[in-house]
Design a protein around this motif. Structure first.
Motif, mmCIF file in Angstrom:
data_model
loop_
_atom_site.group_PDB
_atom_site.id
_atom_site.type_symbol
_atom_site.label_atom_id
_atom_site.label_comp_id
_atom_site.label_asym_id
_atom_site.label_seq_id
_atom_site.Cartn_x
_atom_site.Cartn_y
_atom_site.Cartn_z
ATOM 1 N N ASP A 291 13.459 82.203 70.685
ATOM 2 C CA ASP A 291 13.608 80.841 70.212
ATOM 3 C C ASP A 291 12.483 79.964 70.758
ATOM 4 O O ASP A 291 12.054 80.124 71.888
ATOM 5 C CB ASP A 291 14.965 80.292 70.676
ATOM 6 C CG ASP A 291 15.374 79.051 69.922
ATOM 7 O OD1 ASP A 291 14.734 78.738 68.898
ATOM 8 O OD2 ASP A 291 16.332 78.408 70.352
ATOM 9 N N LYS B 220 17.836 84.460 69.442
ATOM 10 C CA LYS B 220 17.892 83.481 70.515
ATOM 11 C C LYS B 220 16.857 83.751 71.601
ATOM 12 O O LYS B 220 16.380 82.837 72.255
ATOM 13 C CB LYS B 220 19.289 83.447 71.139
ATOM 14 C CG LYS B 220 20.346 82.916 70.214
ATOM 15 C CD LYS B 220 20.164 81.450 69.976
ATOM 16 C CE LYS B 220 21.255 80.916 69.095
ATOM 17 N NZ LYS B 220 21.097 79.518 68.793
ATOM 18 N N PRO C 125 14.133 77.223 74.015
ATOM 19 C CA PRO C 125 15.202 77.893 74.758
ATOM 20 C C PRO C 125 15.896 76.943 75.739
ATOM 21 O O PRO C 125 15.331 75.937 76.164
ATOM 22 C CB PRO C 125 14.461 78.987 75.522
ATOM 23 C CG PRO C 125 13.114 78.410 75.732
ATOM 24 C CD PRO C 125 12.818 77.619 74.489
ATOM 25 N N ARG D 283 16.590 71.783 77.364
ATOM 26 C CA ARG D 283 15.824 72.618 76.445
ATOM 27 C C ARG D 283 14.366 72.195 76.518
ATOM 28 O O ARG D 283 14.069 71.043 76.778
ATOM 29 C CB ARG D 283 16.337 72.452 75.021
ATOM 30 C CG ARG D 283 17.782 72.868 74.872
ATOM 31 C CD ARG D 283 18.298 72.569 73.486
ATOM 32 N NE ARG D 283 17.752 73.487 72.494
ATOM 33 C CZ ARG D 283 18.291 74.655 72.163
ATOM 34 N NH1 ARG D 283 19.401 75.034 72.747
ATOM 35 N NH2 ARG D 283 17.744 75.423 71.261
ATOM 36 N N ALA E 109 16.030 83.482 63.262
ATOM 37 C CA ALA E 109 15.351 83.873 64.498
ATOM 38 C C ALA E 109 16.370 84.230 65.578
ATOM 39 O O ALA E 109 17.453 83.658 65.650
ATOM 40 C CB ALA E 109 14.469 82.742 64.995
#
Length: 56
Positions: free
Chosen positions: A7, A4, A10, A27, A2
């Motif tokens: 994501d 970034k 993140p 995150r 995948a």
């Protein structure tokens, strides 16, 4: 693999609402928390706990 940008977890920047310019990085899970995050965290510039909001 995948990319970034899409994501699920993140890296986000949390900025102090007191206007000190102090930031935290953390995150978050986009599926569970699609809205902007707000957390009470310690701001060492003003030496107290204040609300930190997610910036983009």
């Amino acid at each position: 693999m995948a990319s970034k940008s899409s994501d699920i977890r993140p890296v986000i920047t949390m900025r102090s609402t007191e206007g000190t310019g102090f930031t935290y990085t953390t995150r978050k899970n986009r599926r569970n928390t699609p809205d902007r995050l707000e957390l009470m965290k310690y701001d060492p510039v003003v030496k107290k706990r204040v609300i930190f909001r997610e910036t983009r």
